[in-house]
Motif scaffolding. Structure first.
Motif, PDB file in Angstrom:
ATOM      1  N   GLY A  29       0.801  -1.221   0.000  1.00 42.52           N
ATOM      2  CA  GLY A  29       0.000   0.000   0.000  1.00 42.52           C
ATOM      3  C   GLY A  29       0.826   1.260   0.000  1.00 42.52           C
ATOM      4  N   LYS A  30       2.078   1.192   0.449  1.00 40.23           N
ATOM      5  CA  LYS A  30       2.961   2.355   0.423  1.00 40.23           C
ATOM      6  C   LYS A  30       4.409   1.892   0.536  1.00 40.23           C
ATOM      7  CE  LYS A  30       2.257   3.175   5.340  1.00 40.23           C
ATOM      8  NZ  LYS A  30       1.762   4.116   6.334  1.00 40.23           N
ATOM      9  N   ILE A  31       5.315   2.688  -0.069  1.00 36.89           N
ATOM     10  CA  ILE A  31       6.746   2.414   0.027  1.00 36.89           C
ATOM     11  C   ILE A  31       7.497   3.741   0.070  1.00 36.89           C
ATOM     12  CG2 ILE A  31       6.734   0.158  -1.097  1.00 36.89           C
ATOM     13  CD1 ILE A  31       7.689   1.526  -3.658  1.00 36.89           C
ATOM     14  N   VAL A  32       8.730   3.702   0.572  1.00 34.38           N
ATOM     15  CA  VAL A  32       9.602   4.876   0.602  1.00 34.38           C
ATOM     16  C   VAL A  32      10.681   4.663  -0.444  1.00 34.38           C
ATOM     17  CG1 VAL A  32      11.220   6.225   1.981  1.00 34.38           C
ATOM     18  CG2 VAL A  32       9.161   5.300   3.036  1.00 34.38           C
ATOM     19  N   THR A  33      10.873   5.654  -1.319  1.00 34.81           N
ATOM     20  CA  THR A  33      11.865   5.566  -2.382  1.00 34.81           C
ATOM     21  C   THR A  33      12.279   6.976  -2.789  1.00 34.81           C
ATOM     22  OG1 THR A  33      12.314   4.581  -4.542  1.00 34.81           O
ATOM     23  CG2 THR A  33      10.108   5.448  -4.193  1.00 34.81           C
ATOM     24  N   THR A  34      13.111   7.082  -3.819  1.00 31.64           N
ATOM     25  CA  THR A  34      13.516   8.415  -4.277  1.00 31.64           C
ATOM     26  C   THR A  34      12.422   9.014  -5.153  1.00 31.64           C
ATOM     27  OG1 THR A  34      14.610   7.574  -6.248  1.00 31.64           O
ATOM     28  CG2 THR A  34      15.961   7.784  -4.253  1.00 31.64           C
ATOM     29  N   TYR A 156      -4.666   7.478  -8.592  1.00 28.33           N
ATOM     30  CA  TYR A 156      -4.801   6.458  -7.551  1.00 28.33           C
ATOM     31  C   TYR A 156      -3.636   6.463  -6.571  1.00 28.33           C
ATOM     32  CZ  TYR A 156      -7.867   4.786 -11.275  1.00 28.33           C
ATOM     33  OH  TYR A 156      -8.808   4.703 -12.256  1.00 28.33           O
ATOM     34  N   THR A 157      -2.553   7.182  -6.893  1.00 25.39           N
ATOM     35  CA  THR A 157      -1.388   7.214  -6.009  1.00 25.39           C
ATOM     36  C   THR A 157      -1.102   8.638  -5.559  1.00 25.39           C
ATOM     37  OG1 THR A 157       0.101   7.396  -7.904  1.00 25.39           O
ATOM     38  CG2 THR A 157      -0.288   5.194  -7.036  1.00 25.39           C
ATOM     39  N   ARG A 158      -0.394   8.740  -4.442  1.00 26.04           N
ATOM     40  CA  ARG A 158      -0.018  10.039  -3.875  1.00 26.04           C
ATOM     41  C   ARG A 158       1.461   9.986  -3.540  1.00 26.04           C
ATOM     42  NH1 ARG A 158      -2.952  10.150   1.154  1.00 26.04           N
ATOM     43  NH2 ARG A 158      -4.725  10.844  -0.066  1.00 26.04           N
ATOM     44  N   ILE A 159       2.186  11.073  -3.869  1.00 30.33           N
ATOM     45  CA  ILE A 159       3.611  11.166  -3.542  1.00 30.33           C
ATOM     46  C   ILE A 159       3.786  12.275  -2.510  1.00 30.33           C
ATOM     47  CG2 ILE A 159       5.901  11.715  -4.428  1.00 30.33           C
ATOM     48  CD1 ILE A 159       5.105  10.460  -7.068  1.00 30.33           C
ATOM     49  N   ILE A 160       4.361  11.915  -1.355  1.00 34.24           N
ATOM     50  CA  ILE A 160       4.602  12.870  -0.271  1.00 34.24           C
ATOM     51  C   ILE A 160       6.106  12.963  -0.050  1.00 34.24           C
ATOM     52  CG2 ILE A 160       4.198  13.404   2.151  1.00 34.24           C
ATOM     53  CD1 ILE A 160       1.703  11.554   1.921  1.00 34.24           C
ATOM     54  N   LYS A 161       6.654  14.189  -0.116  1.00 33.19           N
ATOM     55  CA  LYS A 161       8.093  14.369   0.081  1.00 33.19           C
ATOM     56  C   LYS A 161       8.430  14.237   1.558  1.00 33.19           C
ATOM     57  CE  LYS A 161       8.914  17.214  -3.952  1.00 33.19           C
ATOM     58  NZ  LYS A 161       9.486  18.430  -4.500  1.00 33.19           N
ATOM     59  N   ILE A 162       9.480  13.465   1.842  1.00 33.31           N
ATOM     60  CA  ILE A 162       9.922  13.237   3.222  1.00 33.31           C
ATOM     61  C   ILE A 162      11.100  14.142   3.557  1.00 33.31           C
ATOM     62  CG2 ILE A 162      10.945  11.558   4.796  1.00 33.31           C
ATOM     63  CD1 ILE A 162       9.440   9.390   3.288  1.00 33.31           C
ATOM     64  N   GLY A 163      12.048  14.241   2.660  1.00 33.15           N
ATOM     65  CA  GLY A 163      13.254  15.035   2.896  1.00 33.15           C
ATOM     66  C   GLY A 163      14.430  14.386   2.211  1.00 33.15           C
ATOM     67  N   GLN A 164      15.607  14.949   2.408  1.00 31.71           N
ATOM     68  CA  GLN A 164      16.772  14.412   1.738  1.00 31.71           C
ATOM     69  C   GLN A 164      17.363  13.244   2.508  1.00 31.71           C
ATOM     70  OE1 GLN A 164      19.200  17.940   1.107  1.00 31.71           O
ATOM     71  NE2 GLN A 164      18.538  17.932  -1.039  1.00 31.71           N
ATOM     72  N   ARG A 165      17.862  12.268   1.743  1.00 28.67           N
ATOM     73  CA  ARG A 165      18.491  11.096   2.331  1.00 28.67           C
ATOM     74  C   ARG A 165      19.861  11.491   2.863  1.00 28.67           C
ATOM     75  NH1 ARG A 165      17.799   6.212  -1.453  1.00 28.67           N
ATOM     76  NH2 ARG A 165      19.286   7.297  -2.766  1.00 28.67           N
ATOM     77  N   LYS A 166      20.236  10.924   4.000  1.00 27.36           N
ATOM     78  CA  LYS A 166      21.477  11.316   4.661  1.00 27.36           C
ATOM     79  C   LYS A 166      22.719  10.968   3.836  1.00 27.36           C
ATOM     80  CE  LYS A 166      23.720  11.075   9.152  1.00 27.36           C
ATOM     81  NZ  LYS A 166      23.731  10.471  10.472  1.00 27.36           N
ATOM     82  N   GLY A 167      22.728   9.807   3.193  1.00 31.91           N
ATOM     83  CA  GLY A 167      23.916   9.344   2.487  1.00 31.91           C
ATOM     84  C   GLY A 167      24.296  10.172   1.278  1.00 31.91           C
ATOM     85  N   ASP A 168      23.364  10.328   0.340  1.00 28.65           N
ATOM     86  CA  ASP A 168      23.699  10.998  -0.908  1.00 28.65           C
ATOM     87  C   ASP A 168      22.876  12.251  -1.184  1.00 28.65           C
ATOM     88  OD1 ASP A 168      21.297   9.788  -1.383  1.00 28.65           O
ATOM     89  OD2 ASP A 168      21.913   8.707  -3.174  1.00 28.65           O
ATOM     90  N   GLY A 169      21.988  12.598  -0.303  1.00 27.65           N
ATOM     91  CA  GLY A 169      21.216  13.827  -0.464  1.00 27.65           C
ATOM     92  C   GLY A 169      20.081  13.714  -1.465  1.00 27.65           C
ATOM     93  N   ALA A 170      19.734  12.493  -1.885  1.00 26.02           N
ATOM     94  CA  ALA A 170      18.619  12.314  -2.815  1.00 26.02           C
ATOM     95  C   ALA A 170      17.302  12.595  -2.087  1.00 26.02           C
ATOM     96  CB  ALA A 170      18.614  10.895  -3.365  1.00 26.02           C
ATOM     97  N   MET A 171      16.355  13.204  -2.789  1.00 27.29           N
ATOM     98  CA  MET A 171      15.052  13.508  -2.200  1.00 27.29           C
ATOM     99  C   MET A 171      14.264  12.218  -2.032  1.00 27.29           C
ATOM    100  SD  MET A 171      12.876  15.584  -0.949  1.00 27.29           S
ATOM    101  CE  MET A 171      13.453  17.210  -1.336  1.00 27.29           C
ATOM    102  N   GLU A 172      13.910  11.899  -0.791  1.00 29.05           N
ATOM    103  CA  GLU A 172      13.121  10.711  -0.509  1.00 29.05           C
ATOM    104  C   GLU A 172      11.652  11.079  -0.431  1.00 29.05           C
ATOM    105  OE1 GLU A 172      15.153   7.044   1.650  1.00 29.05           O
ATOM    106  OE2 GLU A 172      14.655   8.669   2.996  1.00 29.05           O
TER     107      GLU A 172
END
Length: 178
Positions: A29-34, A156-172
Protein backbone atom coordinates in the motif's frame (compact mmCIF):
# COMPACT_ATOMS: atom_id res chain seq x y z
CA UNK A 1 12.00 15.34 -24.18
CA UNK A 2 12.52 11.81 -22.85
CA UNK A 3 9.57 9.48 -22.34
CA UNK A 4 11.03 7.92 -19.19
CA UNK A 5 13.81 8.29 -16.64
CA UNK A 6 16.83 6.03 -17.05
CA UNK A 7 17.63 6.01 -13.32
CA UNK A 8 21.32 5.37 -14.02
CA UNK A 9 20.76 1.71 -14.91
CA UNK A 10 20.73 -0.60 -17.90
CA UNK A 11 17.29 -1.37 -19.34
CA UNK A 12 17.02 -4.83 -17.74
CA UNK A 13 18.07 -3.55 -14.31
CA UNK A 14 15.67 -0.61 -14.59
CA UNK A 15 12.74 -2.83 -15.57
CA UNK A 16 13.48 -5.24 -12.70
CA UNK A 17 13.73 -2.37 -10.20
CA UNK A 18 10.44 -0.80 -11.31
CA UNK A 19 8.62 -4.15 -11.39
CA UNK A 20 9.83 -4.92 -7.87
CA UNK A 21 8.79 -1.55 -6.50
CA UNK A 22 5.37 -1.60 -8.20
CA UNK A 23 4.76 -5.08 -6.79
CA UNK A 24 5.69 -3.92 -3.28
CA UNK A 25 3.57 -0.77 -3.60
CA UNK A 26 0.47 -2.77 -4.51
CA UNK A 27 1.15 -5.44 -1.87
CA UNK A 28 1.94 -3.12 1.06
CA UNK A 29 0.00 0.00 0.00
CA UNK A 30 2.96 2.36 0.42
CA UNK A 31 6.75 2.41 0.03
CA UNK A 32 9.60 4.88 0.60
CA UNK A 33 11.86 5.57 -2.38
CA UNK A 34 13.52 8.41 -4.28
CA UNK A 35 11.46 11.01 -6.09
CA UNK A 36 12.58 10.01 -9.61
CA UNK A 37 11.77 6.33 -8.97
CA UNK A 38 8.39 7.20 -7.46
CA UNK A 39 7.39 9.19 -10.54
CA UNK A 40 8.23 6.19 -12.74
CA UNK A 41 6.50 3.71 -10.39
CA UNK A 42 3.37 5.87 -10.48
CA UNK A 43 3.00 5.31 -14.26
CA UNK A 44 2.95 1.51 -13.90
CA UNK A 45 0.76 1.47 -10.78
CA UNK A 46 -1.86 3.80 -12.28
CA UNK A 47 -2.12 1.65 -15.43
CA UNK A 48 -2.52 -1.56 -13.43
CA UNK A 49 -5.19 -0.10 -11.15
CA UNK A 50 -7.08 1.40 -14.11
CA UNK A 51 -7.03 -2.03 -15.77
CA UNK A 52 -8.34 -3.66 -12.58
CA UNK A 53 -11.12 -1.08 -12.20
CA UNK A 54 -12.22 -1.62 -15.80
CA UNK A 55 -12.36 -5.43 -15.52
CA UNK A 56 -13.31 -5.96 -11.86
CA UNK A 57 -16.87 -7.27 -12.47
CA UNK A 58 -16.15 -9.17 -15.68
CA UNK A 59 -16.49 -12.77 -14.45
CA UNK A 60 -19.11 -15.46 -13.94
CA UNK A 61 -19.47 -17.82 -10.99
CA UNK A 62 -19.44 -21.52 -11.85
CA UNK A 63 -20.11 -24.51 -9.61
CA UNK A 64 -17.71 -27.43 -10.12
CA UNK A 65 -17.12 -30.75 -8.40
CA UNK A 66 -13.57 -31.34 -7.21
CA UNK A 67 -11.87 -34.42 -5.79
CA UNK A 68 -10.26 -33.51 -2.46
CA UNK A 69 -8.14 -35.93 -0.43
CA UNK A 70 -9.70 -36.93 2.90
CA UNK A 71 -7.58 -35.91 5.91
CA UNK A 72 -7.38 -37.19 9.48
CA UNK A 73 -7.16 -35.16 12.72
CA UNK A 74 -3.40 -34.53 12.21
CA UNK A 75 -3.94 -33.14 8.70
CA UNK A 76 -2.44 -36.17 6.95
CA UNK A 77 -4.09 -37.92 4.03
CA UNK A 78 -6.20 -40.99 4.83
CA UNK A 79 -5.02 -44.13 3.01
CA UNK A 80 -6.72 -47.48 2.55
CA UNK A 81 -5.39 -50.76 1.18
CA UNK A 82 -6.73 -51.78 -2.25
CA UNK A 83 -5.24 -54.87 -3.95
CA UNK A 84 -2.23 -54.79 -1.64
CA UNK A 85 -1.42 -51.10 -2.33
CA UNK A 86 -2.00 -48.04 -0.17
CA UNK A 87 -4.31 -45.62 -2.00
CA UNK A 88 -5.41 -42.13 -0.93
CA UNK A 89 -9.13 -41.75 -0.27
CA UNK A 90 -10.81 -38.84 -2.12
CA UNK A 91 -14.09 -37.05 -1.43
CA UNK A 92 -16.07 -35.14 -4.06
CA UNK A 93 -16.82 -31.55 -3.05
CA UNK A 94 -18.94 -28.87 -4.76
CA UNK A 95 -17.05 -25.57 -5.13
CA UNK A 96 -18.05 -22.21 -6.54
CA UNK A 97 -15.27 -20.55 -8.52
CA UNK A 98 -14.90 -17.31 -10.47
CA UNK A 99 -14.42 -17.91 -14.17
CA UNK A 100 -12.86 -14.92 -15.91
CA UNK A 101 -14.31 -13.59 -19.15
CA UNK A 102 -11.72 -13.35 -21.97
CA UNK A 103 -11.05 -9.62 -21.46
CA UNK A 104 -10.50 -10.07 -17.70
CA UNK A 105 -8.20 -13.03 -18.36
CA UNK A 106 -6.20 -10.85 -20.75
CA UNK A 107 -6.04 -8.09 -18.12
CA UNK A 108 -4.81 -10.63 -15.52
CA UNK A 109 -2.05 -11.75 -17.88
CA UNK A 110 -1.06 -8.14 -18.60
CA UNK A 111 -0.75 -7.60 -14.83
CA UNK A 112 1.36 -10.73 -14.42
CA UNK A 113 3.79 -9.36 -17.04
CA UNK A 114 4.63 -6.54 -14.62
CA UNK A 115 4.05 -7.99 -11.15
CA UNK A 116 6.46 -10.40 -9.48
CA UNK A 117 5.10 -13.44 -7.60
CA UNK A 118 4.94 -12.92 -3.83
CA UNK A 119 5.32 -15.63 -1.20
CA UNK A 120 3.96 -14.73 2.23
CA UNK A 121 5.94 -16.15 5.15
CA UNK A 122 4.48 -16.13 8.70
CA UNK A 123 6.72 -14.55 11.37
CA UNK A 124 7.01 -17.71 13.47
CA UNK A 125 8.27 -19.70 10.44
CA UNK A 126 10.76 -17.09 9.21
CA UNK A 127 13.48 -18.65 7.08
CA UNK A 128 11.55 -21.90 6.59
CA UNK A 129 9.52 -23.13 3.65
CA UNK A 130 6.78 -24.48 5.86
CA UNK A 131 3.39 -22.69 6.06
CA UNK A 132 4.28 -20.26 3.27
CA UNK A 133 1.59 -19.27 0.80
CA UNK A 134 1.62 -17.60 -2.56
CA UNK A 135 -0.25 -14.31 -2.88
CA UNK A 136 -2.40 -13.82 -5.98
CA UNK A 137 -1.71 -10.12 -6.58
CA UNK A 138 -4.01 -9.73 -9.63
CA UNK A 139 -6.86 -11.16 -7.51
CA UNK A 140 -6.01 -8.62 -4.78
CA UNK A 141 -6.13 -5.87 -7.41
CA UNK A 142 -9.52 -7.01 -8.72
CA UNK A 143 -11.15 -7.80 -5.35
CA UNK A 144 -9.64 -5.35 -2.82
CA UNK A 145 -8.05 -2.37 -4.58
CA UNK A 146 -10.31 -1.82 -7.63
CA UNK A 147 -13.64 -1.48 -5.72
CA UNK A 148 -12.19 1.50 -3.78
CA UNK A 149 -11.51 3.40 -7.01
CA UNK A 150 -14.62 2.70 -9.12
CA UNK A 151 -15.88 6.29 -8.94
CA UNK A 152 -12.42 7.84 -9.38
CA UNK A 153 -10.93 8.79 -12.77
CA UNK A 154 -7.20 8.28 -12.28
CA UNK A 155 -4.99 9.67 -9.55
CA UNK A 156 -4.80 6.46 -7.55
CA UNK A 157 -1.39 7.21 -6.01
CA UNK A 158 -0.02 10.04 -3.88
CA UNK A 159 3.61 11.17 -3.54
CA UNK A 160 4.60 12.87 -0.27
CA UNK A 161 8.09 14.37 0.08
CA UNK A 162 9.92 13.24 3.22
CA UNK A 163 13.25 15.04 2.90
CA UNK A 164 16.77 14.41 1.74
CA UNK A 165 18.49 11.10 2.33
CA UNK A 166 21.48 11.32 4.66
CA UNK A 167 23.92 9.34 2.49
CA UNK A 168 23.70 11.00 -0.91
CA UNK A 169 21.22 13.83 -0.46
CA UNK A 170 18.62 12.31 -2.82
CA UNK A 171 15.05 13.51 -2.20
CA UNK A 172 13.12 10.71 -0.51
CA UNK A 173 9.37 10.39 -0.92
CA UNK A 174 6.54 8.20 0.34
CA UNK A 175 4.40 6.86 -2.49
CA UNK A 176 1.08 5.40 -1.39
CA UNK A 177 -2.28 4.35 -2.70
CA UNK A 178 -4.89 7.05 -2.07
Amino acid sequence: MAKYRKLGRTSSQRKALLRNQVTNLLYHGKIVTTEARAKEIRKFAEKLIALAVKEKDNFEEVTVTAKVPRKDADGKRVKEVVDGKKVTVYDEVEKTIKKDQPSRLHARRQMLKILYPITEVPKEAAGKKRNTKKVDLPAKLFDDIAPKYTDRNGGYTRIIKIGQRKGDGAMEVLIELV
